[in-house]
Scaffold this motif. Structure first.
Motif, PDB file in Angstrom:
ATOM      1  N   LEU A 160       0.998  -1.158   0.018  1.00  7.37           N
ATOM      2  CA  LEU A 160      -0.084  -0.045   0.124  1.00  7.37           C
ATOM      3  C   LEU A 160       0.766   1.235  -0.068  1.00  7.37           C
ATOM      4  O   LEU A 160       0.684   2.069  -0.708  1.00  7.37           O
ATOM      5  CB  LEU A 160      -1.064  -0.024   1.252  1.00  7.37           C
ATOM      6  CG  LEU A 160      -1.531   1.128   1.627  1.00  7.37           C
ATOM      7  CD1 LEU A 160      -2.594   1.616   0.422  1.00  7.37           C
ATOM      8  CD2 LEU A 160      -2.193   1.189   2.723  1.00  7.37           C
ATOM      9  N   GLU A 161       1.949   1.100   0.885  1.00  8.68           N
ATOM     10  CA  GLU A 161       2.871   2.366   1.082  1.00  8.68           C
ATOM     11  C   GLU A 161       3.363   2.726  -0.451  1.00  8.68           C
ATOM     12  O   GLU A 161       3.583   3.870  -0.799  1.00  8.68           O
ATOM     13  CB  GLU A 161       3.627   2.177   1.864  1.00  8.68           C
ATOM     14  CG  GLU A 161       4.791   3.286   2.190  1.00  8.68           C
ATOM     15  CD  GLU A 161       5.719   3.117   3.559  1.00  8.68           C
ATOM     16  OE1 GLU A 161       6.797   3.596   3.270  1.00  8.68           O
ATOM     17  OE2 GLU A 161       5.390   2.299   4.428  1.00  8.68           O
ATOM     18  N   LEU A 162       3.883   1.540  -1.009  1.00  9.12           N
ATOM     19  CA  LEU A 162       4.682   1.676  -2.294  1.00  9.12           C
ATOM     20  C   LEU A 162       3.833   2.178  -3.393  1.00  9.12           C
ATOM     21  O   LEU A 162       4.207   3.059  -4.273  1.00  9.12           O
ATOM     22  CB  LEU A 162       5.412   0.304  -2.826  1.00  9.12           C
ATOM     23  CG  LEU A 162       6.588  -0.201  -1.626  1.00  9.12           C
ATOM     24  CD1 LEU A 162       7.018  -1.393  -1.834  1.00  9.12           C
ATOM     25  CD2 LEU A 162       7.653   0.916  -1.625  1.00  9.12           C
ATOM     26  N   VAL A 163       2.631   1.711  -3.405  1.00  7.17           N
ATOM     27  CA  VAL A 163       1.647   1.852  -4.698  1.00  7.17           C
ATOM     28  C   VAL A 163       1.118   3.410  -4.458  1.00  7.17           C
ATOM     29  O   VAL A 163       1.285   3.973  -5.251  1.00  7.17           O
ATOM     30  CB  VAL A 163       0.640   0.853  -4.774  1.00  7.17           C
ATOM     31  CG1 VAL A 163      -0.513   1.445  -5.684  1.00  7.17           C
ATOM     32  CG2 VAL A 163       1.196  -0.440  -5.078  1.00  7.17           C
ATOM     33  N   SER A 164       0.960   3.746  -3.301  1.00  7.96           N
ATOM     34  CA  SER A 164       0.445   5.105  -3.025  1.00  7.96           C
ATOM     35  C   SER A 164       1.541   5.963  -3.348  1.00  7.96           C
ATOM     36  O   SER A 164       1.007   6.963  -4.156  1.00  7.96           O
ATOM     37  CB  SER A 164       0.036   5.327  -1.448  1.00  7.96           C
ATOM     38  OG  SER A 164      -1.028   4.329  -1.038  1.00  7.96           O
ATOM     39  N   ARG A 165       2.805   5.732  -2.918  1.00  7.42           N
ATOM     40  CA  ARG A 165       3.865   6.647  -3.265  1.00  7.42           C
ATOM     41  C   ARG A 165       3.826   6.703  -4.998  1.00  7.42           C
ATOM     42  O   ARG A 165       4.143   7.890  -5.285  1.00  7.42           O
ATOM     43  CB  ARG A 165       5.019   6.082  -2.775  1.00  7.42           C
ATOM     44  CG  ARG A 165       6.163   7.139  -2.997  1.00  7.42           C
ATOM     45  CD  ARG A 165       7.323   6.828  -2.205  1.00  7.42           C
ATOM     46  NE  ARG A 165       7.567   6.983  -0.913  1.00  7.42           N
ATOM     47  CZ  ARG A 165       7.661   6.155   0.261  1.00  7.42           C
ATOM     48  NH1 ARG A 165       7.590   4.816  -0.144  1.00  7.42           N
ATOM     49  NH2 ARG A 165       7.364   6.454   1.286  1.00  7.42           N
TER      50      ARG A 165
END
Length: 197
Positions: free
Chosen positions: A114-119
């Motif tokens: 989630l963190e990687l995709v959001s970024r």
């Protein structure tokens, strides 16, 4: 028993201010000894539910916002640059499909992805002046975050289900219940008062 405080970050990738908050919270979570809980929501729902106008639609706020974002991006070393047509990116296209996709990522794959995709989605809209609304755009962002084409296909399918739509609505309502009026932001979990960046 953990001595870490739990901090929830309600966010929408269409919001440049929550990108700044996201990067700062991710960068300093270990230094500040906090457990960061990422909570994808829908900024359009916050604005509608609170009766507030986005700063981009209020001329004086928009003028201030452009200078403020530039200053904050430099200070926090976040590669934020306004899209060539911010009104189209934020209001015509919006972020509903992107945030449903992000909610599906959290549901299916977990918080690290989630963190990687959001970024990657934030970088697309707020650094690279690219779209975040089409399946192709969402796929590119997810693959840049290390996901396979088959994983992305399943997430795209999941993002259009009632389950994910309801999850995004529920999180957005929860942000409103925390007292969000100006947009998405930070909330110390299970504590009041709420504070925003």
């Amino acid at each position: 028993m953990s001595s870490k405080k739990v901090v929830e970050l309600f966010f929408d990738v269409v919001s440049p201010y929550t990108w700044l908050a996201f990067e700062v919270m991710c960068r300093y979570r270990n230094v500040w000894n906090i457990e960061l809980k990422l909570r994808p929501g829908f900024l359009g729902g916050i604005m509608q539910g609170s009766g507030n106008k986005p700063p981009g639609l209020v001329p004086h706020k928009f003028q201030y916002m452009t200078k403020d974002l530039d200053r904050l991006a430099r200070y926090f070393d976040v590669p934020l640059q306004a899209p060539s047509n911010p009104f189209e990116a934020m209001f015509d296209k919006g972020s509903l499909s992107a945030m449903r996709f992000v909610a599906a990522v959290q549901e299916q794959v977990g918080d690290k992805q989630l963190e990687l995709v959001s970024r990657e989605l934030w970088k697309r809209i707020w650094s690279q002046d690219k779209d975040i609304t089409t399946p192709e755009s969402l796929s590119e962002a997810a693959m840049m975050a290390g996901m396979s084409a088959s994983e992305v296909g399943e997430l795209l399918r999941l993002s259009s289900t009632k389950e994910i739509k309801d999850k995004l609505k529920s999180t957005t309502q929860e942000a409103l219940n925390h007292g969000e009026r100006s947009g998405l932001g930070l909330s110390p979990s299970n504590q009041q008062p709420n504070f925003n960046l």
